[in-house]
Design a protein around this motif. Structure first.
Motif, short mmCIF file in Angstrom:
data_model
loop_
_atom_site.label_atom_id
_atom_site.label_comp_id
_atom_site.label_asym_id
_atom_site.label_seq_id
_atom_site.Cartn_x
_atom_site.Cartn_y
_atom_site.Cartn_z
N VAL A 58 0.84 -1.21 0.00
CA VAL A 58 0.00 0.00 0.00
C VAL A 58 0.87 1.25 0.00
O VAL A 58 0.59 2.23 -0.71
CB VAL A 58 -0.97 -0.03 1.20
CG1 VAL A 58 -1.62 1.33 1.41
CG2 VAL A 58 -2.03 -1.11 0.98
N ALA A 61 2.28 1.63 -3.53
CA ALA A 61 1.24 2.12 -4.43
C ALA A 61 0.97 3.60 -4.19
O ALA A 61 0.71 4.36 -5.13
CB ALA A 61 -0.03 1.30 -4.25
N GLU A 66 2.96 0.66 -9.55
CA GLU A 66 1.96 -0.36 -9.84
C GLU A 66 2.38 -1.62 -9.07
O GLU A 66 3.44 -2.19 -9.35
CB GLU A 66 1.91 -0.65 -11.34
CG GLU A 66 0.92 -1.73 -11.74
CD GLU A 66 1.01 -2.09 -13.20
OE1 GLU A 66 0.48 -3.16 -13.59
OE2 GLU A 66 1.62 -1.31 -13.98
N GLU A 81 -6.24 -5.90 0.40
CA GLU A 81 -7.22 -5.20 -0.44
C GLU A 81 -8.00 -4.16 0.36
O GLU A 81 -8.26 -3.06 -0.13
CB GLU A 81 -8.16 -6.22 -1.08
CG GLU A 81 -7.44 -7.11 -2.11
CD GLU A 81 -8.26 -8.32 -2.52
OE1 GLU A 81 -9.39 -8.49 -2.01
OE2 GLU A 81 -7.76 -9.11 -3.36
N ALA A 84 -5.69 -1.19 1.05
CA ALA A 84 -5.53 -0.40 -0.17
C ALA A 84 -6.75 0.49 -0.39
O ALA A 84 -6.62 1.69 -0.70
CB ALA A 84 -5.31 -1.32 -1.37
N ALA A 85 -7.94 -0.08 -0.20
CA ALA A 85 -9.17 0.71 -0.37
C ALA A 85 -9.22 1.84 0.65
O ALA A 85 -9.60 2.97 0.31
CB ALA A 85 -10.38 -0.21 -0.23
N VAL A 89 -5.80 3.54 -2.87
CA VAL A 89 -4.85 3.10 -3.89
C VAL A 89 -5.26 1.73 -4.42
O VAL A 89 -6.09 1.04 -3.83
CB VAL A 89 -3.40 3.03 -3.35
CG1 VAL A 89 -2.94 4.41 -2.90
CG2 VAL A 89 -3.28 2.03 -2.20
N GLN A 90 -4.64 1.33 -5.53
CA GLN A 90 -4.90 0.03 -6.13
C GLN A 90 -3.72 -0.90 -5.88
O GLN A 90 -2.57 -0.53 -6.15
CB GLN A 90 -5.10 0.18 -7.65
CG GLN A 90 -6.34 0.96 -8.04
CD GLN A 90 -7.62 0.18 -7.80
OE1 GLN A 90 -7.65 -1.05 -7.95
NE2 GLN A 90 -8.67 0.87 -7.40
N VAL A 91 -3.99 -2.09 -5.37
CA VAL A 91 -2.98 -3.13 -5.22
C VAL A 91 -3.59 -4.44 -5.71
O VAL A 91 -4.64 -4.86 -5.22
CB VAL A 91 -2.51 -3.29 -3.76
CG1 VAL A 91 -1.59 -4.51 -3.62
CG2 VAL A 91 -1.80 -2.04 -3.27
N GLN A 92 -2.95 -5.06 -6.67
CA GLN A 92 -3.40 -6.38 -7.14
C GLN A 92 -2.87 -7.43 -6.17
O GLN A 92 -1.76 -7.30 -5.64
CB GLN A 92 -2.87 -6.65 -8.54
CG GLN A 92 -3.39 -7.94 -9.16
CD GLN A 92 -2.83 -8.17 -10.55
OE1 GLN A 92 -2.10 -7.33 -11.09
NE2 GLN A 92 -3.15 -9.31 -11.14
N THR A 93 -3.65 -8.49 -5.90
CA THR A 93 -3.21 -9.53 -4.98
C THR A 93 -3.18 -10.89 -5.67
O THR A 93 -4.03 -11.18 -6.52
CB THR A 93 -4.12 -9.60 -3.74
OG1 THR A 93 -5.47 -9.86 -4.16
CG2 THR A 93 -4.07 -8.31 -2.94
#
Length: 209
Positions: A58, A61, A66, A81, A84-85, A89-93
């Motif tokens: 986080v 990001a 990215e 997740e 991040a919310a 921010v956006q974080v792919q898991t």
């Protein structure tokens, strides 16, 4: 207590630990990652390995990268997740067993791992896979507990074979362009389980082009 594969000795399953409502290692990024993030080029594609509840992902990001967070624990990824919310921010898991599974090849500009501990027989197997996941010229940032941490009460595995040897780590690091290497005592205040003086290894290496 049940332990999942990859859990350090004396620790319950990571899903069990991360099921607690609080962020058990805190919501702030590891101090070394904050300080050493200068080694990562702006707007990089970054993998955060053994990322737990997402605090480092986080942070990265939040400064414009990215980020993909990898962890064994689905509960940890769920909290990643959510964090991040919370921070906008956006974080792919991605759920992965770093010992048993392969990682993408030459996909990331940088990677980080904080307190990712494995049995000694698997430590460099994992580190080599992480390096393979980097593009040529990519950098890897890591802070882990050194063997001397066994004499401290501030966190980490209680079996010295799950800790890292500074001598072996330096030998491994010299295969690459070594940008930073430190072993010694630092203070860490990270949630419920990392608190006080501890003995760490810090490494920043750049994969050769």
């Amino acid at each position: 207590m049940n332990r999942i594969k990859g859990s350090s000795p004396g620790v319950p399953s990571w899903d069990e630990r991360y099921r607690e409502s609080v962020y058990v290692y805190g919501e702030e990024a590891n101090l070394f990652i904050q300080e050493a993030s200068q080694f990562i080029a702006s707007k990089s594609k970054v993998a955060a390995y053994a990322e737990g509840e997402g605090r480092n992902a986080v942070f990265l990001a939040g400064i414009g990268h990215e980020v993909v967070a990898y962890d064994y624990s689905q509960e940890g990824l769920r909290k990643t997740e959510a964090l991040a919310a919370k921070n906008g921010v956006q974080v792919q898991t991605k759920q992965v067993d770093l010992i048993e599974e392969d990682l993408p090849i030459e996909q990331y500009d940088a990677a980080v791992m904080v307190f990712g501990h494995f049995p000694r027989i698997n430590q460099y197997q994992v580190l080599n896979k992480i390096i393979l996941s980097l593009k040529p010229g990519g950098c890897f940032l890591m802070e882990v507990y050194e063997e001397e941490q066994i004499n401290c009460n501030s966190g980490g595995p209680k079996d010295v074979s799950w800790l890292y040897s500074a001598t072996e780590m330096l030998k491994w690091s010299k295969q690459y362009r070594l940008k930073h290497f430190f072993t010694g005592e630092v203070e860490r205040t990270e949630g419920l389980y990392h608190s006080g003086g501890c003995y760490v290894l810090q490494v920043v290496v750049e994969k050769l082009a």
